[in-house]
Design a protein around this motif. Structure first.
Motif, PDB file in Angstrom:
ATOM      1  N   TYR A  76      -3.262  -5.152  -3.588  1.00 47.99           N
ATOM      2  CA  TYR A  76      -4.581  -5.107  -2.941  1.00 47.99           C
ATOM      3  C   TYR A  76      -5.647  -4.841  -3.983  1.00 47.99           C
ATOM      4  N   ARG A  77      -6.729  -5.616  -3.926  1.00 51.69           N
ATOM      5  CA  ARG A  77      -7.917  -5.399  -4.765  1.00 51.69           C
ATOM      6  C   ARG A  77      -9.147  -5.664  -3.913  1.00 51.69           C
ATOM      7  N   ILE A  78     -10.162  -4.862  -4.106  1.00 51.19           N
ATOM      8  CA  ILE A  78     -11.442  -5.088  -3.439  1.00 51.19           C
ATOM      9  C   ILE A  78     -12.524  -5.097  -4.515  1.00 51.19           C
ATOM     10  N   ALA A  79     -13.480  -6.001  -4.363  1.00 53.70           N
ATOM     11  CA  ALA A  79     -14.559  -6.108  -5.344  1.00 53.70           C
ATOM     12  C   ALA A  79     -15.869  -6.407  -4.623  1.00 53.70           C
ATOM     13  N   GLU A 100     -11.812  -9.044  -0.623  1.00 54.83           N
ATOM     14  CA  GLU A 100     -10.512  -8.388  -0.701  1.00 54.83           C
ATOM     15  C   GLU A 100      -9.471  -9.466  -1.005  1.00 54.83           C
ATOM     16  N   ARG A 101      -8.643  -9.203  -2.008  1.00 57.68           N
ATOM     17  CA  ARG A 101      -7.596 -10.156  -2.403  1.00 57.68           C
ATOM     18  C   ARG A 101      -6.299  -9.399  -2.613  1.00 57.68           C
ATOM     19  N   GLY A 102      -5.214 -10.120  -2.432  1.00 55.99           N
ATOM     20  CA  GLY A 102      -3.936  -9.500  -2.718  1.00 55.99           C
ATOM     21  C   GLY A 102      -2.786 -10.254  -2.125  1.00 55.99           C
ATOM     22  N   GLU A 110       8.479 -11.799   3.751  1.00 56.30           N
ATOM     23  CA  GLU A 110       7.931 -12.746   2.789  1.00 56.30           C
ATOM     24  C   GLU A 110       6.612 -12.218   2.228  1.00 56.30           C
ATOM     25  N   VAL A 111       6.413 -12.417   0.933  1.00 55.91           N
ATOM     26  CA  VAL A 111       5.167 -12.002   0.287  1.00 55.91           C
ATOM     27  C   VAL A 111       4.184 -13.172   0.369  1.00 55.91           C
ATOM     28  N   LYS A 112       3.024 -12.918   0.969  1.00 58.31           N
ATOM     29  CA  LYS A 112       2.008 -13.956   1.184  1.00 58.31           C
ATOM     30  C   LYS A 112       0.679 -13.521   0.577  1.00 58.31           C
ATOM     31  N   PRO A 113      -0.017 -14.450  -0.097  1.00 56.61           N
ATOM     32  CA  PRO A 113      -1.336 -14.112  -0.647  1.00 56.61           C
ATOM     33  C   PRO A 113      -2.400 -14.087   0.453  1.00 56.61           C
ATOM     34  N   PHE A 114      -3.457 -13.317   0.231  1.00 53.10           N
ATOM     35  CA  PHE A 114      -4.587 -13.329   1.157  1.00 53.10           C
ATOM     36  C   PHE A 114      -5.883 -13.156   0.379  1.00 53.10           C
ATOM     37  N   GLU A 115      -6.966 -13.627   0.970  1.00 59.41           N
ATOM     38  CA  GLU A 115      -8.313 -13.399   0.454  1.00 59.41           C
ATOM     39  C   GLU A 115      -9.229 -13.334   1.660  1.00 59.41           C
ATOM     40  N   GLN A 116     -10.072 -12.323   1.689  1.00 59.54           N
ATOM     41  CA  GLN A 116     -11.012 -12.154   2.795  1.00 59.54           C
ATOM     42  C   GLN A 116     -12.364 -11.716   2.259  1.00 59.54           C
ATOM     43  N   ARG A 117     -13.405 -12.415   2.676  1.00 59.23           N
ATOM     44  CA  ARG A 117     -14.771 -12.024   2.342  1.00 59.23           C
ATOM     45  C   ARG A 117     -15.370 -11.379   3.586  1.00 59.23           C
ATOM     46  N   SER A 118     -16.073 -10.271   3.385  1.00 60.56           N
ATOM     47  CA  SER A 118     -16.680  -9.548   4.496  1.00 60.56           C
ATOM     48  C   SER A 118     -18.089  -9.104   4.132  1.00 60.56           C
ATOM     49  N   LEU A 138     -17.885  -3.123   8.437  1.00 58.59           N
ATOM     50  CA  LEU A 138     -17.317  -4.252   7.699  1.00 58.59           C
ATOM     51  C   LEU A 138     -16.962  -5.351   8.693  1.00 58.59           C
ATOM     52  N   SER A 139     -17.536  -6.545   8.515  1.00 61.41           N
ATOM     53  CA  SER A 139     -17.242  -7.685   9.388  1.00 61.41           C
ATOM     54  C   SER A 139     -16.819  -8.878   8.538  1.00 61.41           C
ATOM     55  N   GLU A 140     -15.691  -9.454   8.888  1.00 57.46           N
ATOM     56  CA  GLU A 140     -15.170 -10.610   8.138  1.00 57.46           C
ATOM     57  C   GLU A 140     -16.105 -11.796   8.272  1.00 57.46           C
ATOM     58  N   LEU A 141     -16.341 -12.475   7.139  1.00 54.89           N
ATOM     59  CA  LEU A 141     -17.111 -13.718   7.154  1.00 54.89           C
ATOM     60  C   LEU A 141     -16.146 -14.864   7.455  1.00 54.89           C
ATOM     61  N   LYS A 142     -16.480 -15.661   8.405  1.00 56.68           N
ATOM     62  CA  LYS A 142     -15.601 -16.786   8.808  1.00 56.68           C
ATOM     63  C   LYS A 142     -16.087 -18.064   8.170  1.00 56.68           C
TER      64      LYS A 142
END
Length: 142
Positions: A76-79, A100-102, A110-118, A138-142
């Motif tokens: 997990y990383r947040i920037a 947020e990425r990780g 199973e290990v799965k990548p993710f990326e979320q902009r909020s 914090l609200s996710e940008l769609k």
């Protein structure tokens, strides 16, 4: 310890926006390093974060989550991508975008990548010479 002291000295000489940028950066470091002690220093005792789906977490909830074991392969990383600072004396409102990425481990293992902009809104209060965050949304940008 020395770097932290230097950061405090620089922040003390800087204006409110620079002080807030420095402490916001340290706050992100607390999440990225799962540093509960640093998180405790930055978040007010009654801190709350509200998510876009209505869930609420307290500072205590966040610290508990940091102490849980991380599944093998999870990351997990947040920037901060952008921030707008609005300072009102001893209060400030910061708005912007975080990324947020990780990797997460799903129910099948199973290990799965993710990326979320909020988009975020954070409320900070200057108390005893230190900026502390008291509320966040914090609200996710769609």
């Amino acid at each position: 310890q020395m770097n932290l002291t230097i950061l405090f000295l620089v922040a003390a000489m800087a204006g409110p926006q620079e002080q807030l940028a420095a402490v916001q950066s340290r706050w992100m470091d607390a999440y990225n390093k799962t540093d509960a002690k640093l998180l405790d220093e930055i978040e007010a005792q009654d801190f709350r974060i509200v998510f876009g789906d209505g869930r609420i977490q307290s500072k205590g909830d966040q610290i508990s989550n940091m102490k849980k074991p991380v599944p093998a392969g999870a990351e997990y990383r947040i920037a901060i991508e952008s921030t707008e600072y609005r300072v009102y004396g001893k209060a400030a409102v910061l708005t912007g975008v975080v990324v947020e990425r990780g990797k997460y481990v799903n129910e099948k293992g199973e290990v799965k990548p993710f990326e979320q902009r909020s988009r975020y809104t954070d409320t900070w209060i200057l108390t005893k010479g230190r900026w502390r965050v008291v509320a966040s949304h914090l609200s996710e940008l769609k």
